[in-house]
Each structure stands twice: as C-alpha cells, then as structure tokens.
Motif scaffolding. Structure first.
Motif, PDB file in Angstrom:
ATOM      1  N   THR B  33       5.416   6.414   4.564  1.00 44.86           N
ATOM      2  CA  THR B  33       5.028   5.592   3.477  1.00 44.86           C
ATOM      3  C   THR B  33       5.856   5.908   2.161  1.00 44.86           C
ATOM      4  O   THR B  33       6.349   5.152   1.305  1.00 44.86           O
ATOM      5  CB  THR B  33       3.777   5.698   2.987  1.00 44.86           C
ATOM      6  N   GLU B  34       6.546   7.005   2.062  1.00 41.80           N
ATOM      7  CA  GLU B  34       7.316   7.395   0.811  1.00 41.80           C
ATOM      8  C   GLU B  34       8.593   7.421   1.201  1.00 41.80           C
ATOM      9  O   GLU B  34       9.497   7.782   0.268  1.00 41.80           O
ATOM     10  CB  GLU B  34       6.792   8.813   0.297  1.00 41.80           C
ATOM     11  N   ARG B  45      14.562   3.100   1.919  1.00 41.35           N
ATOM     12  CA  ARG B  45      13.429   3.151   0.896  1.00 41.35           C
ATOM     13  C   ARG B  45      12.689   1.806   0.775  1.00 41.35           C
ATOM     14  O   ARG B  45      11.456   1.756   0.937  1.00 41.35           O
ATOM     15  CB  ARG B  45      13.977   3.874  -0.257  1.00 41.35           C
ATOM     16  N   THR B  46      13.553   0.903   0.494  1.00 43.67           N
ATOM     17  CA  THR B  46      13.031  -0.508   0.406  1.00 43.67           C
ATOM     18  C   THR B  46      12.428  -0.998   1.735  1.00 43.67           C
ATOM     19  O   THR B  46      11.309  -1.766   1.479  1.00 43.67           O
ATOM     20  CB  THR B  46      14.175  -1.637  -0.025  1.00 43.67           C
ATOM     21  N   ARG B  48      10.680   0.737   3.727  1.00 46.08           N
ATOM     22  CA  ARG B  48       9.285   1.236   3.956  1.00 46.08           C
ATOM     23  C   ARG B  48       8.530   0.513   2.961  1.00 46.08           C
ATOM     24  O   ARG B  48       7.387   0.290   3.177  1.00 46.08           O
ATOM     25  CB  ARG B  48       9.544   2.710   3.674  1.00 46.08           C
ATOM     26  N   SER B  49       9.153   0.683   1.728  1.00 48.21           N
ATOM     27  CA  SER B  49       8.089   0.187   0.653  1.00 48.21           C
ATOM     28  C   SER B  49       7.674  -1.281   0.793  1.00 48.21           C
ATOM     29  O   SER B  49       6.590  -1.646   0.521  1.00 48.21           O
ATOM     30  CB  SER B  49       8.581   0.286  -0.655  1.00 48.21           C
ATOM     31  N   ARG B  53       3.909  -2.965   1.376  1.00 50.40           N
ATOM     32  CA  ARG B  53       3.497  -4.072   0.339  1.00 50.40           C
ATOM     33  C   ARG B  53       2.910  -5.218   1.217  1.00 50.40           C
ATOM     34  O   ARG B  53       1.909  -5.612   1.150  1.00 50.40           O
ATOM     35  CB  ARG B  53       4.633  -4.516  -0.522  1.00 50.40           C
TER      36      ARG B  53
END
Ligand SMILES: Cc1cc2nc3c(=O)[nH]c(=O)nc-3n(C[C@H](O)[C@H](O)[C@H](O)COP(=O)(O)O)c2cc1C
Ligand code: FES
Lengths: 176, 659
Positions: B33-34, B45-46, B48-49, B53
């Motif tokens: 998640t991080e 990173r994007t 995953r985030s 979401r």
C-alpha cells in the motif's frame, strides 16, 4: 491381465467406496471422521456396509466406528429422503415457534412416530442446531440428499411450510 | 498478477521489485500500500496509490455494496445482487462498481444496499426487494435523491432529501457501538486478500514478526485481552504456558465451532473478515513457537468454512503462510478441519479429540497448553480473540486497552436476537450495561410487549431478569447475576416467553449434547429434564423444585467438563429469578405465558364461527370437524397437536387460545 482388470471400472458399492476412502487417508485412525464425512457426502448417510469396511480397513472394532458415527450430529445411519427439511431448534427459533412448526410438518407429511422420512422417501424432517441466522427466526433449511443443494428460509410459519413442500415437490417432478 | 491476469496490489510494480516466494522481502506487506519501498519511482507509487483508491472508493467514485453472508443470502441478497447487475450498466455506472462485502451486523436490515456516487453521501437502504432495486438506483444515481434511504453512512457530498434521512452515526444502533474488531465487516470483500491489505490487513503480523515472540506475548499481556470464547482466560498467560513447554512440536487452533444457539458473531466475523482471524492465528503461532495451525470450523456453517479455506489458500499463495514468512525465518501452515457437529466439541479437550478422530472430552489438568493435540502443547483460541490479536498488534495495545473496565479490557461482539426490534451483532466496550445493548442499540421489545428477561451465555448461561438490566456486561458482574458472558449470544424474551419452558429447552439441549462419559452430567441433566417436563405438563409438585436445586448443584460440581459444569445454570437462574412462574405451573396448573402446550387449549368460539371450514381444511392433524347440528366447527382436544395454525388462519378470529 491385472492391467486389463484395472481398466474395468469397479462398480462403486458403499463398500468399494469405503475401501477407496480408507486408502486415500492412508488407513490412519485419526482421519476416521473425515472418511465418514466423505462417505456421507456421496450417499447422504453412512451405509452399514461402508462402516464395516472402514472398521476392517482401519483394523478397529466396528463399535469404535459406530461410537464416532453416532456421537456426531452430522452423521446419519439411515437413508434420508430426497430432501431433508431441517428445522432449527436454536433458542431464537424455539421461542419464535419452530417447535410447533416441527409438530405441524410431521403431521402434515404424515411421518410415522419413530421415523423421520415420509413413506414415499421424498422428505425427511430433522431437528437441527442453530444455523447462526437467528435474526430470521424461525429458520428452516432444505438440503438435498447429497448436500449439493441447500436453501435457507426465514420467518417460517405452517403456511410457509406448505409452500416450501410444494416448491420442492415441483422441483422433484421437474427433475424426473 | 490478479486471477484474471490484471495488475493488482499483490503484484509487483516493476522489474526492480525483487520479492519472490523463495526470497521474500521483509517489507512485503507495507510495500503493497505504501510502496515501492526498495526503489523510488513515481510511476510505481502512483500505480499503488491509485489502486488503493480504486479499492476504497470504487471506479471514479461509484460504489454499490451488496452483503453476501449466510444471513443476508437467506434474506435474499443474491437476488438483489442479480437485480443490481442487471440494471447497473444501463444507468451509466461502471459494472465493477458493484462490490460484494460481508455483513455489518445490522441483521434487521437484511438484505441491504449501500450506494455511493461522486459528490454524494453514501446511503444505506434496508430490507431491499429485488423488484425495488432499479427504482432505488435510479433515484440515487440519476436524481441524486436519498429520500427513502435508511441512513446516510457518511457525511460528505450533497444530495436531495438528506434532511429526512438520519446519519448512521447519529443512530443509537451505530453511535453506541465501538467497531474495533468488526471494523471491516460489511466494508471489505471477504474473498479478497488484496482488499484486506488495502484496508491495513496483515500489518499486525508484519509488526509481530519484527518483535521477538516474548515481546509479542508482552504486548498482548499489556492489552489485557481475555479469551472471548467464554471463560475469559487471559490470552497471554495461555500463550506463555505453551511457549515455556520444551516440546519441539506445538500447535495453535482456532475454535470456530461456534455452537451456542443464538450466537453467531464468530460466523459473522469469519465470513466477513476471514483474513483477520487467520492473521491472529499466525501471530499466535509465532508467539508460542508453533509450526502448524488448525481452523476447526462447524460443518453447519458452510460459508464460514469456505471463506476461511479461501483465505488460507490466498495467504499461502502470497507467502503469508508457508516457509520463511515475510523473510523472518518463521515457518507456519494452516489446515481447515470441518467439525462433524457436536456442541461439546467447542470444549477444548473434546475439540482436540475430534481433530484426532475420536469423541468425548477428558479430565483437565493437564491443560491443552501443556498436553494437547497428539500430546503436544496446544493453544486453543476463539475466533474473536484471535481477530482482536491481529487488530491490537497492528494498532498497539493502547488502542485496545482504551476500552473496557479495570478488569476486562477492550470490546466484545454480542448477538442480540429474540423479541427485540433490531436483531443483529453489535460490538460494544466491555462494561456497557445490558440496558444500553438491549434497549438502546437493539431497540428494546416490540410495541405493547414487556421485556421479561435476557438470556445470556446460551445453554451454559443464565437468565437475567428485567430489573437487573443495569448490570454491566463483564465477566464478574454477569457471574454475580447468575449468568455468564459466554460467547456473546443474548436472547431477549418478552412476556410471551415461559421461563420454565426456557429452562426445559436449554436442558433438553444439554441432554442431547452430553457426551455421556461422566454420569453426573449424563444422568443428572436427564433428571432435570424429566422434572422440568413434568412441571410444564402440570404434573409437578413443590418437591420437584428441591430436586431441581439439589440435582442441579451435583451436576454443576461433579461433572467432568464445563458442559456439565455449567449445564444447570439456566435452571438455577430461572428458579432464582422466576420462582413464581414455576409455582404457577405447579400450584395453579397454568402457564401464564401460554407456551406449555399441555396446559393450554384451543377452542372455537361458536358465537363467532361462521362455519367456513378454513380451519378444518388447514389443520394438519385433522382435529377439526363440523358439528352437524349447529353448523359450527369444533376441535377434538385428543387429536390437536397445538400448532396454532387455526388461530392464524381463521378469517373471523373465532379461535381462542385458553391458558
Ligand atoms: C461445552 C462447551 C462449548 C464451548 N463452545 C465453544 C465455542 O463454540 N467456541 C469457542 O470459542 N469456545 C467454546 N468453548 C470454550 C472453549 O473451551 C475454550 O475455552 C475457548 O475456545 C478458549 O478460547 P479463548 O481463550 O480465546 O476464549 C466451549 C466450552 C464448553 C465447555
Ligand atoms: S436459533 Fe435458529 S438460526 Fe439461530
């Protein structure tokens, strides 16, 4: 010759199945419950012959197998009907009328005292333990003999039981 | 990759990620998640985030939640789901907005729907019928109107009709709860490990594996967690005893054999958030030094078994079970075992016997923590206990100890059923009063009825009368009131319940479930049962009350296991609080509540009977016939089975129940 014999499918009698199941679990005593579960999932009950074969295979007395088979509620020793109607006898269902529903159903289906299956072998009526759906009390679950079909009904009354019976009679007629 | 080959949180972000099952990365869980954590790449990173979401908010902020748990399925949730799927695309909503979740515990709303559109507050609809689905969806998504919803479950966004619809957090049923262990119930998809991880899952395990087993035990000790399966034994102590055994082989077992009638919080929790239970089990295994865990689950609760099995398989697939878990050198695997069903199997030694393929419990001590499964040290914990372990390990012991009383910390789930307006499973801090739980949260008894008693703890528990409703729910206070905490099943009874019948009912349960190994339980409970039957049939004497009390004490003190040891509780507690009802049966030969069939009669009032014959047609016993002279119908008392069908079916209410 031995090879050829292997190709001919052995007729699966309860005894033959029990033999295979015992072999599958390495004839280990500790898997007894699982063996019985597997046999019951094929026949809907534990045929005597199967129990005898299991006892033989595991080299334990038949009484020991019977001790386990009669101790646990899951196991049946008599062939049930095509559909088993299980009435929850949990607290919430008891308070909301499943005891009366049980009396009603037995009388309605004309099940003889001491028996749990109708004489035409279509329905069995059993008392069951809490299904954990107490908010729908009183609850009835209908399962087919092999367990492949199951349906839960909430808020059951004698009138609803009549409909449930009719529904499953129709289902059976369609299947036949 | 996901099952369908698409990218999901469990997949690697790019070629730089070196994690594999053979060489697991120690930051695997946090990285989901991080991440990424081992390299820095904005694209990864994007990825995953965005995915987190998507899971939490749905595609473009659209979300339709349908609960699939045993109870909601029985209430018709699958039909509702089908109806949703049929119309969703025609409304311009992406089809992957539909998400199946577990159960929130608000059983009285089953089946429910939760809708969310961007810019709108999430709205909860109760008792949805498949035929209404299209209308509800149109009104919410097209007209942006929430009127008709049961509640708004979130305070963001704007919609018409909002003023008439309360917010869930304003309602007693939600406001007075603390959703600690049940936080994910009705939120995550129980069949997806990805969902669980997106909501912070396996963080507890991650943290535990960074500590030594002693430190884990110490953390659980500080939290003050006591077993949620009934007896309330301190969890850390059980673990410590087992850890201190020199044996190389040790086992941990989840007791998911929930057999108390009226208790379904374990089923609900394991069906709605199975990974949390599994996570707790792995932590327990690590703390005591076990290599193998078992989940012992009741065959009568097939969906719970299925979901737990699926959780185990998914965890294994992602290296959360197996060898060298999360790169910390800890090997552990789990097997799901189907219980063949016997109430006594919930008892620790009987449970062990069942896994070994035998029956019946044995004398304790030695306790299973010393001599357990196949003679090896074994820890047995309840489903909720282990789910608490996973939660408090993720959040720290303080988060757990913040709730509860001096002697019993934390929260506990309770199932409130019977004669209340809002049946369901509710989580409250220990020490909450029965009144808050039964009257505020569950809404009290139905209009025009009077609350008589609250049965808590199932067949091992007792009845708390209405005047003691301010008793706080904790292990000690309930014991003083003649009941026990038990696993958390609470059955509320109003004035239509007969307390002698209730005592007889629980005793019949015990008679059927007594394994028969020790005679105080086998014979004693049968004597209790026969005596109670005699009383409910109007044949009791005052002497019988003494028999009940003295035999009850013998059964309590001399039985082999706690099944017998607690079996007389329902009898003794009703005798203590409702002696007058026993006396009414014995002296007046009357059942004031009109429950005991031998003491009541159905009669047709000839002045009201119009001779339509509906009752005779529907009587299953053929006990009703026409009196040729008067043209009215009469009931043959000999044949009547007292099912009450005629009362409900008579169009002119001519049938009366006489007590
Ligand atoms: C007759 C009987 C039935 C029980 N049934 C259950 C059960 O269904 N689930 C459960 O977790 N504990 C049950 N228990 C309690 C267990 O023996 C044991 O105390 C518990 O699983 C320990 O876990 P805990 O320390 O996490 O509470 C039962 C005990 C008895 C005597
Ligand atoms: S009491 Fe019937 S389902 Fe629980």
């Amino acid at each position: 010759m031995a090879q050829l014999l292997k190709l001919i499918p052995r007729e699966t009698t309860p005894g033959a199945l029990a033999h295979d199941v015992a072999a599958k679990y390495g004839r280990e005593r500790r898997y007894l419950i699982r063996m019985l579960q597997e046999i019951q999932s094929t026949y809907g009950y534990l045929p005597q012959e199967a129990l005898r074969v299991i006892a033989n295979e595991l080299r334990i007395p038949l009484t020991e197998v019977l001790t386990v088979a009669t101790f646990y509620h899951q196991f049946r020793l008599e062939k049930p009907g095509e559909f088993i109607i299980m009435l929850c006898m949990g607290t919430a269902c008891h308070l909301r009328g499943n005891a009366a529903n049980y009396e009603f159903l037995r009388t309605y289906l004309g099940i003889k005292p001491g028996r749990s299956t109708t004489s035409d072998g279509v329905f069995s009526v059993e008392k069951a333990r809490c299904f954990g759906c107490c908010s729908l009390a009183p609850v009835v679950m209908v399962v087919s003999r092999d367990g492949s079909y199951r349906k839960l009904y909430g808020g059951v009354t004698p009138a609803k039981l009549r409909r449930i019976i009719a529904e499953h009679r129709a289902k059976l007629a369609k299947k036949r | 990759m996901g099952d369908d080959g698409s990218w999901n949180l469990m997949s690697r972000c790019c070629g730089k990620c070196w994690h594999s099952l053979e060489y697991p990365c120690r930051n695997y869980i946090r990285c989901r998640t991080e991440g990424p954590l081992c390299h820095d790449d904005q694209r990864c990173r994007t990825l995953r985030s965005e995915r987190v979401r998507y899971i939490k908010e749905g595609p473009n902020g659209y979300r339709i939640k349908v609960p699939l748990a045993s109870c909601s399925i029985a209430a018709g949730a699958k039909e509702v789901l089908d109806a949703v799927k049929e119309v969703v695309e025609s409304l311009g909503i992406p089809s992957d907005a539909v998400k199946t979740v577990g159960c929130t515990g608000l059983c009285y709303l089953d089946p429910w729907l939760e809708l969310k559109a961007p810019g709108m507050p999430a709205a909860l609809y109760g008792n949805v019928k498949p035929a209404e689905v299209e209308g509800i969806l149109k009104k919410y998504f097209i007209e942006n109107d929430v009127s008709g919803a049961y509640a708004i479950s979130e305070r963001t966004g704007k919609a018409r009709g909002e003023g008439d619809v309360p917010t869930l957090s304003e309602l007693d049923v939600w406001r007075l709860q603390v959703r600690y262990v049940s936080r994910n119930c009705g939120v995550v998809n129980p069949e997806s490990i990805e969902d669980y991880i997106a909501y912070g899952g396996y963080r507890g395990l991650d943290r535990a594996l960074r500590m030594s087993p002693e430190e884990v035990i110490e953390e659980v000790k500080k939290s003050g967690l006591r077993g949620r399966g009934g007896a309330g034994f301190p969890t850390w102590l059980k673990w410590r005893i087992c850890r201190n055994q020199p044996s190389k082989e040790k086992y941990v077992i989840v007791n998911a054999d929930e057999g108390d009638p009226g208790a379904f919080m374990n089923r609900l929790l394991a069906e709605s958030d199975p990974h949390r239970v599994l996570e707790g089990l792995i932590i327990a295994g690590y703390a005591v030094g076990a290599t193998k865990g078992f989940i012992f689950v009741r065959a009568e609760k097939p969906l719970m078994a299925e979901r737990l099995q699926k959780a185990v398989e998914e965890a294994r697939k992602h290296g959360i079970l197996g060898k060298n878990i999360l790169g910390r050198g800890f090997d552990f695997d789990v097997e799901v075992i189907l219980s063949a069903g016997a109430f006594v199997c919930g008892e620790e030694t009987a449970l062990i016997a069942a896994i070994e393929g035998r029956a019946t419990p044995r004398q304790r001590p030695p306790y299973p923590a010393v001599v357990g499964l196949w003679g090896k040290p074994t820890v047995i914990n309840n489903v909720e206990t282990l789910a608490h372990v996973a939660t408090l390990m993720a959040e720290g012991w303080e988060s757990f100890a913040a709730y509860g009383t001096e002697r019993s910390k934390g929260t506990k789930m309770f199932c409130v059923t019977g004669a209340v307006k809002r049946t369901g499973a509710y989580e409250v801090p220990i020490g909450t009063t029965l009144r808050t739980l039964v009257e505020k949260i569950a809404g009290g008894v139905k209009e025009g009825r009077k609350l008589k008693a609250v049965q808590i703890g199932g067949p091992s528990g007792g009845c708390v009368p209405a005047h003691l409703l301010d008793t706080p729910i904790d292990y000690e206070s309930l014991r003083d009131a003649g009941a026990i905490m038990g696993s958390g099943g609470i059955v509320v009874m109003d004035d239509t319940a007969c307390m002698v019948d209730v005592a007889r009912y629980f005793t019949s349960f015990i008679v059927a479930e007594s394994c028969g190994k020790c005679f105080p339980c086998r014979i004693g409970t049968k004597i209790l049962y026969d005596t109670l039957t005699k009383i409910t049939e109007g044949k009791g004497t005052l002497e019988d009350l003494e028999i009940l009390e003295s035999v009850g004490r013998v059964v309590r003190d001399a039985s082999l296991c706690a099944l017998g040891g607690t079996a007389p509780n329902p009898v003794l507690s009703t005798l203590r609080h409702f002696r007058d009802e026993y006396l009414a049966h014995i002296i007046d030969k009357k059942c004031p509540a009109g429950v005991c069939t031998k003491l009541l009669k159905y009669r047709i009032n000839p002045d009201k009977c119009v001779g339509c014959g509906t009752c005779a047609k529907h009587c299953p016993a053929g006990a009703i016939s026409k009196d040729e002279k008067s043209g009215k119908y009469v009931i043959d008392q000999e044949k009547c089975v007292k099912c009450g069908t005629c009362v409900t079916i008579c169009p002119v209410n001519a049938v009366v129940k006489e007590v």
